[in-house]
Design a protein around this motif. Sequence first.
Motif, short mmCIF file in Angstrom:
data_model
loop_
_atom_site.label_atom_id
_atom_site.label_comp_id
_atom_site.label_asym_id
_atom_site.label_seq_id
_atom_site.Cartn_x
_atom_site.Cartn_y
_atom_site.Cartn_z
N GLN A 145 0.82 -1.21 0.00
CA GLN A 145 0.00 0.00 0.00
C GLN A 145 0.86 1.26 0.00
O GLN A 145 0.61 2.20 -0.77
N LYS A 146 1.87 1.28 0.84
CA LYS A 146 2.74 2.47 0.92
C LYS A 146 3.54 2.62 -0.37
O LYS A 146 3.72 3.75 -0.87
N ASN A 164 2.70 1.58 -3.38
CA ASN A 164 1.80 2.02 -4.45
C ASN A 164 1.51 3.51 -4.33
O ASN A 164 1.47 4.23 -5.34
N SER A 165 1.32 3.96 -3.07
CA SER A 165 1.07 5.38 -2.88
C SER A 165 2.27 6.22 -3.30
O SER A 165 2.13 7.26 -3.95
N LEU A 176 2.58 6.16 -7.12
CA LEU A 176 1.61 7.06 -7.74
C LEU A 176 2.04 8.52 -7.60
O LEU A 176 1.98 9.30 -8.58
N GLN A 177 2.50 8.88 -6.38
CA GLN A 177 2.97 10.25 -6.18
C GLN A 177 4.19 10.53 -7.05
O GLN A 177 4.31 11.62 -7.63
N GLY A 193 3.89 11.31 0.42
CA GLY A 193 2.54 11.16 0.93
C GLY A 193 2.43 10.15 2.07
O GLY A 193 1.48 10.18 2.83
N VAL A 194 3.40 9.26 2.19
CA VAL A 194 3.42 8.28 3.28
C VAL A 194 4.80 8.32 3.93
O VAL A 194 5.76 8.84 3.35
#
Length: 531
Positions: free
Chosen positions: A256-257, A259-260, A263-264, A318-319
């Motif tokens: 999840q992290k 992928n985030s 994407l960013q 973002g993360v």
Amino acid sequence: MRSCPSLLDDVGVDLEGGWAQNGKVRLSQTELKPRNQQSQIGILCPVCDAQVDLPVGGVKALTLDHLAMNDVMLENLHGEGQGLVCDLCNDREVEKRCQTCKSNLCQFCCQAHRRQKKTSYHTMVDLKDLKGYSRVGKPILCPVHPSEELRLFCEFCDRPVCRDCVVGEHREHPYDFTSNVIHKHGDSVRELLRGTQPRVEALEEALAQIKRVNSALQKRVEAVAADVRKFSEGYIKAIEEHRNKMLKQLEDIRVQKENSLQLQKAQLEQLLADMRTGVEFTEHLLTSGSDLEILITKGVVVERLRKLNKVEYNTHPGVNDHISFSPQEKAGQCHGYEVYGAINTKEVDPAKCVLQGEDLHRAREKQTASFTVLCKDATGESMGRGGDNVHVAVLPKDKKDSPVRTMVQDNKDGTYCVSYTPKEPGLYTVWVCIKKQHVQGSPFTVTVRRKRRPHLGVFHCCTFCSSGGQKNARCACGGTMPGGYLGCGHGHKGHPGRPHWSCCGKLTEKSECTYIGGPSTSTSLLRTVAL
């Protein structure tokens, strides 16, 4: 203890010196002195391990076990006579037995025995014909007079003797034939045996009980061991399953992290490419284009650059990489077993943490005050777990070098209870920090007032009722009644119309007394009514 020649030979005892060469018979002294200088020596029986004092005559003087000798003889007879040697020559194997003199003889000595006039009439029996006999031992001869058989019993010395003994050493001692005294002495031994047998039975029963308890113990140990193994195996499976769940959870968090972040990253890369294209085109236009070309293209370029400048983007990831493992945190049950350990991705944000409690800004001297710290993450959501490092300092404003001792209790649910006890009244500054940062609302000021003063009077409806109608009883409310009553009464002048304290007039039962004594005050202790 009885001595048997064959037994003593087996255990390695020297009949002359009374010495043991192995562990079966042990002497209690390791150095033997001359017999006249030697102290009492004890030996241990190889069968019952009882200690027996060695007689002055040494091992030879020990009582012989004639029953054992008879049993050895019978055992050898049942083995076809192997191991038996002639009693006369001590060389050849035994073939005959003289029933008259009870001697075991070889063929040669048997013939010689028959040729002698003195023994020619003795009855000879083949050795094989004696297998059905229960006693085949030799006659018991006197140790002092080896040619004489022990047939008499000396009552004074309590020992068997021969006829030569009674005319010599035992001349004046009372004696009788063994057949005449056996009943008396046998009965005494039987009586002692009857007293011993119950002890034997008790010991056997005790050993049986020990055996039963030991058997039950073994079974119980095996059952408990099976329970332990079953529990351990189940617990191990539960832990392994919980471990796999946490590892899968960790992998999901990673995906999840990532992928985030990807994407960013893609968005920022696309925005960077668009900006570089716009910047490069604009720079090329300004450096290489003519005035007319610049003016013609200006509108498109300006609009493009403005659109790019208006695009919002976050320069920070973002993360974050905050992932922690709390091994002491309860994680519920797995297959009925309590398991521990949790993966945490939340990170406490001091700016979002909240302080709560009635005693947050007020306290009393020498009384414990407390408040609660509610920890939250960056999104404002409660942490829901403990383990954060919360630092609290309570400092008097006029004595900052004398901090008040504080206690921080982790409630394991994201809240922390802070308690402290100020010693003196005054203003105090309270610091609450997490990760070396002040939480929301920290530092703050606490006003510590003096310890609550207890009421000196009574909480009553009126003076007339509480004093039982005394005229001189007064009340701090200031009320009076006609007829010379100095205290208040229901419906009369000055009565507050509700229950109140007689010492200070306050209307709240659970309140601090405001009475101030002294001659100059209008309210004096004389007005206080005590039931």
